[in-house]
Design an enzyme around this catalytic site. Structure first.
Site, mmCIF file in Angstrom:
data_model
loop_
_atom_site.group_PDB
_atom_site.id
_atom_site.type_symbol
_atom_site.label_atom_id
_atom_site.label_comp_id
_atom_site.label_asym_id
_atom_site.label_seq_id
_atom_site.Cartn_x
_atom_site.Cartn_y
_atom_site.Cartn_z
ATOM 1 N N ILE A 635 -3.584 15.149 42.630
ATOM 2 C CA ILE A 635 -4.169 14.006 41.932
ATOM 3 C C ILE A 635 -5.407 14.501 41.182
ATOM 4 O O ILE A 635 -6.339 15.036 41.784
ATOM 5 C CB ILE A 635 -4.543 12.890 42.937
ATOM 6 C CG1 ILE A 635 -3.293 12.422 43.687
ATOM 7 C CG2 ILE A 635 -5.236 11.734 42.238
ATOM 8 C CD1 ILE A 635 -2.148 11.934 42.821
ATOM 9 N N ASN A 637 -7.479 12.664 39.089
ATOM 10 C CA ASN A 637 -8.596 11.714 39.178
ATOM 11 C C ASN A 637 -8.171 10.569 40.088
ATOM 12 O O ASN A 637 -7.307 9.760 39.741
ATOM 13 C CB ASN A 637 -8.953 11.181 37.787
ATOM 14 C CG ASN A 637 -10.147 10.236 37.821
ATOM 15 O OD1 ASN A 637 -10.321 9.444 38.744
ATOM 16 N ND2 ASN A 637 -10.981 10.320 36.796
ATOM 17 N N GLN A 644 -3.600 3.384 38.035
ATOM 18 C CA GLN A 644 -2.258 3.445 37.443
ATOM 19 C C GLN A 644 -1.201 2.970 38.443
ATOM 20 O O GLN A 644 -0.259 2.257 38.087
ATOM 21 C CB GLN A 644 -1.976 4.884 37.018
ATOM 22 C CG GLN A 644 -1.019 4.974 35.856
ATOM 23 C CD GLN A 644 -0.724 6.404 35.477
ATOM 24 O OE1 GLN A 644 -1.441 7.332 35.848
ATOM 25 N NE2 GLN A 644 0.341 6.593 34.738
ATOM 26 N N LYS A 707 2.758 16.126 39.522
ATOM 27 C CA LYS A 707 4.168 15.714 39.375
ATOM 28 C C LYS A 707 4.358 14.445 38.532
ATOM 29 O O LYS A 707 5.478 14.139 38.135
ATOM 30 C CB LYS A 707 4.802 15.480 40.751
ATOM 31 C CG LYS A 707 4.919 16.754 41.600
ATOM 32 C CD LYS A 707 6.061 16.723 42.608
ATOM 33 C CE LYS A 707 5.795 15.929 43.836
ATOM 34 N NZ LYS A 707 6.859 16.104 44.871
ATOM 35 N N GLU A 711 5.743 6.291 36.339
ATOM 36 C CA GLU A 711 7.003 5.580 36.603
ATOM 37 C C GLU A 711 7.137 5.202 38.078
ATOM 38 O O GLU A 711 7.489 4.079 38.418
ATOM 39 C CB GLU A 711 8.221 6.420 36.176
ATOM 40 C CG GLU A 711 8.076 7.213 34.881
ATOM 41 C CD GLU A 711 7.710 6.400 33.675
ATOM 42 O OE1 GLU A 711 8.187 5.257 33.541
ATOM 43 O OE2 GLU A 711 6.936 6.901 32.833
#
Ligand code: FES
Ligand code: FES
Lengths: 744, 208
Positions: A635, A637, A644, A707, A711
């Site tokens: 990750i 941020n 998100q 990754k 979605e």
């Protein structure tokens, strides 16, 4: 030099936050250009047929009108003859609408004229004066009626290895002979992206062969390519600027008729032209998630091992383009079923083309698969989480390859703890809170960890600041912020010293922002550009100080005003001296994926846990808690990534409970025409959403270990809610959205 | 906007004729002869257009404006297209999304739903007028800190609405905030962060 704090992973505030909270961020309809004119589209009122005449006289005479353009008087667009034969868009067969090129009507509200005037009010008024006559033909806008005509996509016909082709492992349709089996049909209605920013473009012919577009697009280079081709121009003559994009969720992955209209209009009136769609036009002209019918059958052993799955789907496309998406992908790889069959078909309707909408086909397919998992677990009297664990697979059963990384079990654990999964009762309707029935459900999501090639540039300026550029866009995830963090760590300088510019087709090339691939692709380019910059600086310094010439590549340290060496801080060359000759030191690099994608199956994974309350009498569903956990690699941020995830979950709530674009098939026209009829989640619909990341790097995808998030944030949310509704009420809803009428 | 073949548009030549007559008559009564000559020389539309504009005084973010606007111009379009204050966003134009929220005499208003001429003599504050120079308003600070946005398009409207929500005394609890902010849609779904930002400002007790 001060040791720099590690930025990757830190919850840094967005680099463009200040611009966004002060109203200074400029979106595509907000550029002030001299002589700017306004364009308004006139749409067809029939759904299929031909235009027999257009009377534009009244509109042309209205005050301030500069032009009314229709296929009768439109200038010839040179590229129309070759358009639509674009090999870089393999999912699309046929081609986009060639605007004002013929008299054919292919869908309701297809643009038939564009009115250009000196003010918006005048253009809008004059557009209402345009009158058209048509020769109507019978139309088809209902997928259910057209299922018998469904066909195999051309891409699958041409290539039996295509992901759209029929898939088989083990025995075909083996679930039918299973001892314990379920079978169900599922429907996802048409859903519309509806980003808050209406689709807008400002088109400016700076010279007869030079075009500048301020456009809402997810890919500055894709848009440049499309319109350079449409106008027969070298790509270098077309500039596409998308510094800020007010959301898109997929609907700016395609070039649309309104963009062609603005460009034609600007050509005709020889002034810059701005065109902003209305909210109604957002339903008809810029794509949507297609209506999709699915059927899923599954069989299992009494101890909870899946023996077979058959998953079929028919998705909607238009009559002029073949739109496909990966509706059945998750079913093929998620659970270790020895027998598995998938069949994907399309039905062409007289509606504008669909386009990928967040979590695209996977979100649609996951609704069927994850609902069926819940149904089978219930039939077996098993906890749905336990049922999933019994069918967990440590290798990819579709491609027979190892996963690059898979931490889905860890996600299960994180999420189950946070939602309080142990409170869930196997028997539906067991928990109540006054008049509300309480239920818990889960849904799993996955999406390919895609990575493409990307370029980025880095430049050191004499004041010690670094300018980086890349043509990528930021439709909301915070790309510029994440890239600044990657650059800060790689260069070892404070993020405040870095400016990351994006959203301009003149910048170094990068792919379109879609398919959760931006950080995977652009991140490594940024990292490598920073490393290359350091090396270039070392070389430059070597000419002035031999300590640098013999230093190791990554030994250089960027100080406030001078370059030094980590191993030898006494060795110093001031930037002013270093850059005296060149003025600045710049590098541009390209980062490409290796062949890891052929050796490993690379996916992001997520699981969503929902707690819902269903009102016993009214059937109202409230999502009272949502927990989303992701295995998305590193990750970059934590703050923007969690945001998100929450946004994707809110999208999933819309999909599960409210979003439904309805057409009146008699007229082929949407009856949901605005945000009062087409419901999207508002503040009151969104619960507190908890997010947790496994945060384990996947170094097979790239050196950063990312990754992708966009979605998987949505995929699996709708079934989690549907399953929670079942757990609360005992009612299995297979047709979204779950509105109260389906529960009372 | 659809072209309706069946309906006779009420806005066709009759309007033009009316304008021609009224503008020319008014022109003859009020203005010197060159204008009358111009009208006679088929420049009547231009003249008519000039007479269609209505005087309007507004104070926007502390600056006085003396304007002439068409009565059909919305406050939103006036701000965005004529005053170039594009911080106020258009997300629907029908009062359904809140992207266009501004303060009119301190009250939150959907600027797309009101005509500019309805605000003669009033004071408008847009997102551009919220900060004091370089110093952000506490609500703007809180939105940055809590990441109360993604794409940023709904953000000016959310912030204007959030400030009003606190001033109105409707930020007492998470539930109340969600209810009183539900006119502002965020399609990116940053809702929980927006609520956190509002609660932070409310609990911080700073003057909004
Ligand atoms: S633009 Fe005014 S409420 Fe949507
Ligand atoms: S931040 Fe994109 S719509 Fe709210």
């Amino acid at each position: 030099m001060k040791a720099q704090q590690k930025q990757i992973g830190a919850p840094m505030n967005r680099v463009d936050g200040h611009l966004k909270v002060t109203g200074a961020a400029k979106y595509s309809a907000e550029y002030e250009l001299p002589g700017l004119a306004y364009a308004v589209l006139v749409g067809s009122t029939i759904t299929k047929g031909r235009l027999t005449s257009i009377d534009a006289k009244a509109a042309e005479r209205a005050p301030g009108v500069l032009a009314v353009i229709t296929h009768y008087n439109s200038p010839k667009v040179p590229g129309y003859d070759t358009a639509g034969k674009d090999p870089s868009q393999p999912a699309t067969v046929g081609g986009p609408i060639k605007l004002f090129n013929d008299d054919k009507i292919r869908f309701n509200d297809q643009p038939i004229a564009v009115v250009v005037a000196d003010t918006l009010e005048r253009a809008r008024y004059a557009a209402r004066l345009v009158k058209a006559q048509y020769a109507k033909e019978a139309h088809q806008t209902n997928l259910e009626d057209n299922k018998p005509q469904a066909f195999l996509p051309t891409s699958a016909k041409k290539n039996p290895k295509s992901p759209m082709a029929d898939y088989q492992r083990g025995q075909a349709d083996a679930y039918k002979t299973g001892a314990i089996k379920i079978e169900g049909e599922y429907v996802i209605p048409t859903e519309v992206h509806h980003p808050m920013e209406l689709q807008s473009i400002t088109a400016h012919w700076e010279a007869p062969d030079r075009l500048t577009l301020y456009d809402k697009t997810q890919g500055t280079l894709a848009t440049r390519r499309d319109f350079a081709k449409e106008w027969g121009l070298p790509e270098a003559n077309v500039k596409v600027i998308a510094t800020f994009v007010g959301g898109a969720f997929g609907n700016a992955l395609h070039s649309w008729p309104h963009e062609s209209a603005a460009i034609i209009a600007a050509k005709v009136v020889n002034r810059p032209v701005k065109l902003m769609l209305t909210r109604e036009q957002m339903f008809t002209m810029v794509g949507y998630r297609p209506y999709t019918w699915q059927k899923l059958g599954m069989s299992a052993t009494p101890d909870g091992k899946i023996t077979a799955i058959t998953h079929e789907s028919i998705g909607q496309t238009s009559t002029y383009e073949e739109f496909t998406e990966s509706t059945l992908a998750q079913t093929r790889m998620m659970y270790a079923s020895p027998n598995l069959t998938t069949r994907y078909r399309l039905a062409a309707l007289d509606i504008g083309s669909p386009i990928w909408m967040r979590g695209p086909g996977e979100a649609t397919g996951a609704f069927a698969l994850e609902s069926a998992m819940d149904e089978m677990a219930h039939l077996l009297n098993l906890d749905p989480l336990e049922f999933r664990l019994r069918n967990y697979t440590d290798t990819d059963p579709e491609k027979n390859r190892p996963w690059s990384t898979k931490f889905l079990k860890e996600c299960y654990k994180l999420g189950a703890d946070r939602i309080g999964w142990n409170k869930r009762k196997l028997k539906p309707g067991s928990i109540r809170d006054g008049e509300w029935l309480v239920g818990y459900g889960m849904g799993v999501g996955t999406f390919g960890a895609h990575r493409g090639g990307a370029h980025a540039s880095a430049q050191l300026r004499p004041d010690g600041t670094v300018l980086m550029q890349c043509a990528t866009t930021d439709i909301g995830p915070g790309t510029g912020t994440a890239m600044t963090q990657i650059a800060a760590d790689t260069l070892g300088i404070a993020p405040e010293k870095i400016t990351f510019e994006l959203g301009h087709s003149d910048y170094p090339q990068a792919g379109t922002q879609g398919g959760s691939s931006t950080v995977n692709s652009v991140g490594p380019a940024v990292q490598q550009a920073c490393l290359a910059l350091k090396d270039k600086l070392r070389e430059l310094a070597g000419a002035q100080n031999p300590a640098f010439a013999s230093a190791k590549k990554d030994d250089v340290a960027l100080g406030d005003k001078h370059l030094s060496l980590s191993s030898n801080t006494a060795a110093r060359v001031p930037y002013a001296d270093l850059l005296k000759q060149a003025g600045a030191a710049s590098v541009t690099v390209e980062a490409k994926p290796g062949n890891e994608g052929q050796q490993y199956s690379m996916y992001s994974f997520s699981v969503h846990f929902a707690e819902v309350r269903v009102h016993e009498l009214t059937g109202e569903v409230r999502v009272s808690k949502l927990v989303s956990c992701a295995d998305a690699g590193t990750i970059i941020n934590e703050k923007t990534a969690a945001n998100q995830m929450k946004g994707g979950a809110v999208g999933g709530i819309g999909m599960a409970l409210m979003e439904h674009a309805r057409i009146d098939d008699r007229f082929g026209r949407y009856v949901t025409k605005d945000l009062a009829d087409y419901h999207v989640p508002v503040h009151a619909d969104a619960p507190n959403i908890e997010v947790a990341f496994v945060n384990q790097p996947d170094l097979k995808v790239n050196a950063l270990g990312t990754k992708g998030i966009g979605e998987i944030a949505t995929i699996g949310v709708a079934p989690a809610i549907a399953n929670a509704v079942f757990n609360a009420t005992g009612k299995r809803v297979r047709e979204l959205p779950i509105t109260p009428d389906k529960l009372v | 906007m659809n072209a309706e073949p069946e309906l006779e548009s009420p806005h066709d030549d009759s309007r033009r004729t009316f304008l021609k007559q009224s503008s020319v008559l008014t022109a003859m009564a009020l203005v010197p002869s060159p204008v009358v000559t111009a009208a006679a020389a088929e420049l009547d539309e231009k003249v008519a257009a000039a007479f269609e504009k209505v005087p309007l005084s507004l104070k926007v973010n502390g600056t006085k404006h003396k304007l002439k606007v068409e009565p059909r111009t919305t406050l939103l379009d006036l701000l965005r297209e004529q005053l170039h204050l594009t911080g106020t966003k258009k997300g629907c134009d029908y009062g359904q999304c809140g992207a266009c929220t501004v303060h009119v005499d301190g009250q939150r208003v959907n600027s797309c739903l009101s005509f500019a001429v309805m605000h003669d003599g009033q004071e408008i504050t847009t997102i551009e007028g919220l900060a004091k120079g370089d110093e952000l308003h506490p609500m703007q600070e809180a939105f940055v800190k809590h990441d109360g946005f993604q794409c940023g398009y709904c953000t000016p409207g959310q912030i204007m609405s959030a400030v009003a929500c606190v001033r109105e005394g409707h930020a007492g609890s998470e539930g109340e905030i969600r209810e009183y902010m539900s006119g502002n849609i965020c399609r990116c779904g940053a809702y929980s962060n927006i609520v956190a930002a509002i609660q932070d400002v409310k609990q911080g007790g700073q003057k909004v």
